[in-house]
Write a protein that holds these residues in place. Structure first.
Motif, PDB file in Angstrom:
ATOM      1  N   TYR A  14     -38.443   1.208 -28.311  1.00 33.98           N
ATOM      2  CA  TYR A  14     -39.882   1.139 -28.063  1.00 33.98           C
ATOM      3  C   TYR A  14     -40.116   0.993 -26.569  1.00 33.98           C
ATOM      4  N   LEU A  15     -40.973   1.824 -26.013  1.00 31.74           N
ATOM      5  CA  LEU A  15     -41.379   1.745 -24.620  1.00 31.74           C
ATOM      6  C   LEU A  15     -42.855   1.402 -24.575  1.00 31.74           C
ATOM      7  N   ASP A  16     -43.160   0.218 -24.035  1.00 33.29           N
ATOM      8  CA  ASP A  16     -44.544  -0.255 -24.008  1.00 33.29           C
ATOM      9  C   ASP A  16     -45.168  -0.246 -25.395  1.00 33.29           C
ATOM     10  N   GLY A  17     -44.375  -0.633 -26.404  1.00 38.29           N
ATOM     11  CA  GLY A  17     -44.886  -0.698 -27.764  1.00 38.29           C
ATOM     12  C   GLY A  17     -44.945   0.631 -28.475  1.00 38.29           C
ATOM     13  N   ARG A  18     -44.520   1.706 -27.815  1.00 42.80           N
ATOM     14  CA  ARG A  18     -44.584   3.050 -28.396  1.00 42.80           C
ATOM     15  C   ARG A  18     -43.199   3.469 -28.863  1.00 42.80           C
ATOM     16  N   SER A 106     -42.599   3.064 -15.129  1.00 39.30           N
ATOM     17  CA  SER A 106     -42.795   1.870 -15.957  1.00 39.30           C
ATOM     18  C   SER A 106     -41.469   1.184 -16.273  1.00 39.30           C
ATOM     19  N   THR A 139     -40.213  -3.538 -15.380  1.00 36.98           N
ATOM     20  CA  THR A 139     -39.032  -3.892 -16.165  1.00 36.98           C
ATOM     21  C   THR A 139     -37.833  -3.103 -15.675  1.00 36.98           C
TER      22      THR A 139
END
Length: 379
Positions: A14-18, A106, A139
């Motif tokens: 998951y990247l940023d919740g995606r 990001s 991050t």
């Protein structure tokens, strides 16, 4: 796999919740810095730094401003019109980091970016990387074999050995409360003392760690006593760092080891002593094959337990590969231990003398023969 260059065979990213398992690399907004700074040799430093922004068709004025600002932060502003072939290794790595940072992704992925540099340059760049990524608030996943880099740079550290996750936590947590013997030995600036002992409970009065020539007792009031007592009659591994042992004179009460001082080592700011005590020393046990690892029955492949979220801020430190070893604790197949003891700036002993060291019970780390922590880490 995080960058999208390898397929994920199991698990989720998951990247940023995606959910990102199927995202193509260009849609992941990640930047990578490799062990060898991969620069365009025909481009100047300025054009190497500006390249990601040019591809993104950013405003030329913004590109110039950001390149100059970043070059000053990385101390390479005097090299902007030079080509990579004329730069030192440290300068090239700064440019490589600058090119990753300039477009403000990001997520940063750094693969041992300092391993090819000399010690002085590594220290300097380590501080710069730490201040830059914290200032940017991005991050960063940073792979390293260097424990100093891991402890000084990390917010969270994940330690792996042969593809098996050994422990994860803050630097203070995994240093002071390691989940496995491998983690404890890997994160020791000096050699960790790993000793074979048998657990005994004489008439149920106290816990005894029987090292053969030496015995150490633990009271039942010790918070670890019950967990250790479950191994009565069995062999365990006892770990203690050199600073958990203190030279003492004759007649001092409390748990202690004694033996002959084999040799002393001068380290500038301190002396280390190697004390022959006649106790079997053991290596840190290797993890079983990763397909067979099911710690605590959760099947997640972690020796320390707990489910690990994919996108926590962390460092990954990988242990050296070694052939499979069969651990035979106390079987006589291991050499006798030379206890490593810190003596401070002035040595209390001379080589060949008899020495005694007090043992700080609170500093003992207790592991099964498989290398797992007996007393659960305090997290």
């Amino acid at each position: 796999m995080i960058a999208g260059l390898e397929e994920i065979t199991s698990g989720d990213l998951y990247l940023d919740g995606r959910h990102a398992n199927d995202l193509i690399p260009r849609d992941r907004d990640v930047a990578m810095v490799f062990q060898n700074g991969a620069l365009y040799p025909h481009r100047t430093v300025r054009r190497n730094l500006s390249f990601p922004l040019e591809i993104a068709k950013a405003d030329p004025a913004l590109v110039r401003e950001r390149v100059v600002e970043l070059s000053r932060a990385l101390h390479i502003d005097e090299t902007l019109d030079r080509r990579p072939g004329t730069l030192s290794g440290g300068q090239r790595q700064r440019v490589a980091m600058g090119r990753a940072i300039v477009r403000q992704p990001s997520l940063f992925l750094m693969d041992e970016p300092l391993s090819n540099l000399d010690a002085g340059m590594r220290t300097e760049l380590r501080m710069e990387i730490s201040s830059l990524v914290r200032a940017l608030g991005v991050t960063t996943i940073y792979v390293t074999h260097d424990q100093v880099e891991a402890l000084t740079l990390a917010d969270r550290i994940a330690i792996m050995n042969r593809g098996v996750l050994q422990d994860v936590g803050t630097p203070g947590q995994i240093y002071n409360d390691p989940a496995t013997a491998f983690v404890a030995s890997f994160l020791s600036s000096q050699q960790l003392n790993l000793l074979s002992a048998t657990v005994r409970t004489p008439q149920n009065q106290y816990i005894m760690l029987d090292f053969g020539l030496h015995q150490i007792t633990m009271p039942w009031t010790d918070p670890r006593a019950y967990a250790v007592s479950q191994h009565t009659g069995s062999q365990i591994i006892v770990g203690i760092r050199p600073d958990g042992l203190t030279p003492i004179g004759e007649g001092v009460d409390g748990p202690f080891f004694s033996g002959r001082v084999r040799t002393l080592e001068y380290h500038g700011h301190e002396w280390l002593a190697y004390l022959e005590v006649g106790i079997p020393a053991v290596p840190a046990p290797e993890p079983p094959h990763r397909q067979n690892v099911h710690a605590n029955g959760d099947g997640n492949g972690t020796a320390g337990g707990g489910k690990i979220r994919s996108m926590m801020r962390r460092l990954m430190a990988t242990g050296d590969e070694r052939p499979d070893q069969e651990i035979a604790v106390g079987s006589g197949h291991h050499r006798r231990a030379d206890l490593v003891v810190r003596l401070g700036a002035r040595p209390a002993w001379r080589a060949g003398e008899h020495g005694r060291v007090a043992v700080d019970l609170s500093r003992l780390m207790l592991f099964t023969v498989e290398g797992n922590r007996i007393d659960p880490p305090r997290r």
